[in-house]
Design an enzyme around this catalytic site. Structure first.
Site: not given
Ligand code: 26A
Length: 343
Positions: A68, A297-299, A302
């Site tokens: 992220t 999901g992390d992207a 971010g």
């Protein structure tokens, strides 16, 4: 106009992903679900070597919040994001250093020379990813590191905080310090629920931080796990988002926002005190263009954090999240395309 450096500070577990395309047999061998995130137990120990030796695994920088942080830095001006976590002093840490350097992400790692850098075995089957993590040195992050003057000054300087919920397995007191910094100075605190097991088995530290969440981000399975572990009796994602948004809150100067992603289904957003729940359809993409969904999901988080830090509207921030997630699923693992694309 030049803005202040390191406005976003992120905390969690730096890991090296050992990622390969696997099959049913591999999942079965280690008792893994096709789409899950767990901590490695005794029976999983062989998976890392297995992936490397028998499945042509790739080594990719991972650790959810580190992904992220790289993602937010991808969008924001240089020197905008700093990330904290624990690593060892080994070749895996060197790979992480290279990756964050390329991304322009500043890291302040707590280095433990006696413990290996954490590893995450990632088994890709179709559009699913199963993650099995051995935290290693990431598990040794501590308050002492956070309170070191050179680190603490970064905490004080930051204008927003992002914590990956996976860190509840490591150092809840560090999370609480960031929570209090945020609330005391009216800075946004953003939390990711990270995985169903956090809602189930780390309920106590999770709940202690809840009154400090300005933004809480999760996906549909985490929302369901939250509802179940907190006996909300809710199954509808929109209703769960509303419940999250309306939990008691300490900093009353900001309304809490709950954001639930659902893969290719619309992103759900609920705002504290508001009856209407918004839906944001995700942009479509041909199946052939998807490499894997590890880190999607992390992207999203971010892109969303970049929007929040940049003072963008909620709508714009969600779109930035969806945009970055779309870029990431076209890359191998939790990565972003270089040369850089612009939103
Ligand atoms: C404590 N656990 C289980 C974890 C993780 C984790 N990051 C921090 N702590 N388990 C998996 N991940 C990371 O999640 C990313 C995809 O969302 C993986 O390293 C992967 O890059």
């Amino acid at each position: 106009m030049a803005t202040k450096d390191y406005r976003l500070l992120c905390l969690e577990n730096p890991l090296l992903d050992i990622q390969a395309v696997g099959d049913e047999a591999l999942l079965e061998k280690y008792g893994l679900k096709a789409n899950d995130a767990i901590l490695a137990e005794e029976k999983h120990q062989g998976i890392f070597e297995d992936l490397l030796n028998n499945y042509d695994a790739k080594l990719i920088a991972g650790g959810a919040a580190q992904n992220t942080a790289r993602g937010a830095q991808y969008i924001l001006p240089p020197n905008s994001v700093v990330y904290l976590g624990g690593v060892g002093d080994d070749k895996y840490a060197a790979i992480l250093h290279d990756a964050v350097k390329q991304a322009g992400l500043r890291v302040e790692y707590r280095v433990d020379p006696k413990v290996q850098t954490g590893r995450c075995g990632v088994v890709i089957t179709g559009h699913n990813r199963s993650m099995c993590t051995e935290l290693g040195a990431a598990n040794h992050y501590d308050l002492e590191h956070l309170k070191k003057p050179e680190v603490w000054s970064l905490v004080e300087n930051a204008e927003a905080y992002y914590v990956g919920g996976y860190h509840f397995t490591v150092c809840p007191p560090a999370i609480m310090e960031l929570c209090k910094q945020a609330a005391d100075r009216n800075k946004p605190f953003i939390l990711s629920l990270s995985a169903p097991f956090i809602c189930q088995f780390f309920k106590e530290p999770l709940d202690a931080s809840a009154p400090y969440w300005d933004y809480v981000i999760g996906n549909e399975t985490e929302a369901a796990a939250y509802s179940e572990s907190h006996s909300l009796g809710l199954t509808d994602v929109k209703e769960i988002a509303k419940a999250l948004a309306n939990l008691p809150k300490i900093n009353t100067q900001r309304k809490r926002v709950a954001i639930i992603t659902q893969g290719t289904e619309p992103t759900i957003v609920a705002v504290q005190g508001e009856d209407a729940v918004k839906e944001y359809p995700v942009h479509e993409i041909a199946k052939e263009q998807i490499c894997d969904t590890n880190g999607a999901g992390d992207a999203f988080a971010g892109g969303f954090c970049a929007g929040v830090v940049d003072g963008k509207s909620l709508d714009e921030s969600v779109h930035l999240g969806q945009w970055l997630a779309l870029l990431s699923i076209q890359e191998l693992g939790p990565s972003y395309p270089f040369p850089k694309q612009t939103p």
